[in-house]
Design a protein around this motif. Structure first.
Motif, PDB file in Angstrom:
ATOM      1  N   ASN A 122      34.050  36.764  32.519  1.00 52.13           N
ATOM      2  CA  ASN A 122      35.140  37.481  33.179  1.00 52.13           C
ATOM      3  C   ASN A 122      34.824  37.758  34.646  1.00 52.13           C
ATOM      4  OD1 ASN A 122      36.580  37.507  30.777  1.00 52.13           O
ATOM      5  ND2 ASN A 122      35.756  39.497  30.147  1.00 52.13           N
ATOM      6  N   ILE A 123      33.561  38.105  34.907  1.00 55.96           N
ATOM      7  CA  ILE A 123      33.162  38.380  36.295  1.00 55.96           C
ATOM      8  C   ILE A 123      33.311  37.127  37.146  1.00 55.96           C
ATOM      9  CG2 ILE A 123      31.172  38.930  37.736  1.00 55.96           C
ATOM     10  CD1 ILE A 123      30.261  40.849  35.518  1.00 55.96           C
ATOM     11  N   GLU A 124      32.920  35.988  36.607  1.00 59.86           N
ATOM     12  CA  GLU A 124      33.061  34.740  37.357  1.00 59.86           C
ATOM     13  C   GLU A 124      34.540  34.423  37.622  1.00 59.86           C
ATOM     14  OE1 GLU A 124      31.037  31.787  35.134  1.00 59.86           O
ATOM     15  OE2 GLU A 124      29.020  32.580  35.567  1.00 59.86           O
ATOM     16  N   GLU A 125      35.390  34.611  36.614  1.00 54.07           N
ATOM     17  CA  GLU A 125      36.824  34.348  36.806  1.00 54.07           C
ATOM     18  C   GLU A 125      37.423  35.273  37.865  1.00 54.07           C
ATOM     19  OE1 GLU A 125      38.596  34.743  33.000  1.00 54.07           O
ATOM     20  OE2 GLU A 125      37.716  32.874  32.185  1.00 54.07           O
ATOM     21  N   LEU A 126      37.071  36.557  37.785  1.00 50.04           N
ATOM     22  CA  LEU A 126      37.573  37.503  38.770  1.00 50.04           C
ATOM     23  C   LEU A 126      37.077  37.181  40.166  1.00 50.04           C
ATOM     24  CD1 LEU A 126      37.205  40.864  36.780  1.00 50.04           C
ATOM     25  CD2 LEU A 126      39.320  39.631  37.336  1.00 50.04           C
ATOM     26  N   GLY A 127      35.843  36.688  40.257  1.00 52.04           N
ATOM     27  CA  GLY A 127      35.320  36.290  41.555  1.00 52.04           C
ATOM     28  C   GLY A 127      36.126  35.138  42.147  1.00 52.04           C
ATOM     29  N   GLY A 128      36.488  34.154  41.287  1.00 54.51           N
ATOM     30  CA  GLY A 128      37.300  33.030  41.768  1.00 54.51           C
ATOM     31  C   GLY A 128      38.678  33.489  42.226  1.00 54.51           C
TER      32      GLY A 128
END
Length: 312
Positions: free
Chosen positions: A210-216
């Motif tokens: 989720n953190i990676e998706e939010l970062g994108g």
């Protein structure tokens, strides 16, 4: 006769009587040569002392008793040598006496006796005496006795060691049984901890995703925001240009100063400052969010380490 009558009248068992007028000194040679310079040997005649208190109480014996005692002692013990040990006795009888052509009777402090003919006798367990043909047999028996005593001590030590080891084995069995019971009781808890650890690991993995998706998405939003800002600035510049031409024409027609450009410039600066403030606030919010997520990950990792240590 008087002595025999004394035994009968007193109902005394048989005794040995010595007639002083028939006691002659034994012809045994100079036994003092065997004891000179030898601390472990002494003449038996020198070991007997008079009982002065007894003689003082006997008026009849007071004058003649010392000479009679000395004569009796010489008759009985003149050929006897007392040695401290059996080795000293064998050295006296078998070596030194043969060199001097003497035939003593050697007695040790332990009761062993070496006769003038070389035979040796010791006290038996039954209370009598056992006579041997020589010292070698007695020494062999003594060696065997020492070996037997050593074997007995070794057996006793071995039995004590075995008893200690058996006690240790019993203690270890009890300890192993306790450990097995503790392990059996802790298996459900370990299973629950392993399952909880798996769940937390899955949650941590989902959280990272989720953190990676939010970062994108955040990067995409920042790019779109930058594009809109550029378009806005371009439109504002075009508007300013059109407005400037309009106000120049209007000012020329009306004959007044152009204050619109100053106002627009102040407005742009204000908007620019506002935009920068909003950007800084967004940056701070993102940093706080990242800090919160990092703290959550650290706590999750710490709990996983604690669970792994508990399982170990």
């Amino acid at each position: 006769r008087q002595c025999l009558m004394h035994l009968k009248e007193g109902r005394i068992s048989s005794e040995t009587f010595l007639s002083l007028d028939r006691l002659d000194d034994p012809k045994v040679g100079d036994m003092s040569s065997l004891t000179q310079g030898r601390a472990g040997r002494r003449l038996a005649t020198l070991c007997v002392q008079h009982n002065d208190k007894f003689l003082q109480r006997q008026d009849y014996w007071r004058d003649t008793a010392p000479a009679a005692i000395d004569r009796t002692v010489n008759f009985l013990l003149k050929g006897v040598v007392i040695a401290d040990t059996l080795e000293e006795a064998k050295q006296t009888s078998y070596v030194d006496a043969k060199k001097m052509s003497l035939m003593p009777r050697v007695v040790t402090l332990e009761g062993e006796v070496i006769a003038p003919n070389g035979n040796m006798s010791v006290k038996s367990l039954a209370g009598g005496r056992v006579e041997f043909g020589g010292a070698e047999q007695l020494q062999e028996m003594r060696n065997k006795e020492k070996k037997l005593q050593q074997v007995t001590r070794d057996l006793t030590t071995l039995e004590e060691d075995i008893e200690r080891k058996l006690q240790k084995v019993s203690e270890l069995k009890v300890e192993v049984a306790q450990k097995e019971a503790e392990q059996a009781a802790s298996e459900p808890q370990q299973q629950q901890r392993a399952e909880a650890l798996d769940v937390q690991a899955q949650e941590l993995q989902n959280l990272s995703k989720n953190i990676e998706e939010l970062g994108g998405r955040l990067k995409q939003g920042e790019a779109a925001q930058e594009k809109l800002r550029s378009e806005k600035e371009s439109l504002e510049a075009e508007l300013l240009k059109l407005g400037k031409q309009h106000f120049e024409k209007l000012n020329s027609e009306l004959g007044v100063e152009d204050i619109r450009e100053v106002m627009l410039r102040e407005e742009r600066q204000k908007q620019k400052f506002q935009s920068e403030v909003e950007q800084y606030e967004d940056f701070l919010r993102r940093n706080r969010a990242e800090e919160t997520r990092a703290e959550q990950r650290f706590r999750s990792t710490q709990r996983m380490d604690e669970l792994e240590r508990d399982l170990e």
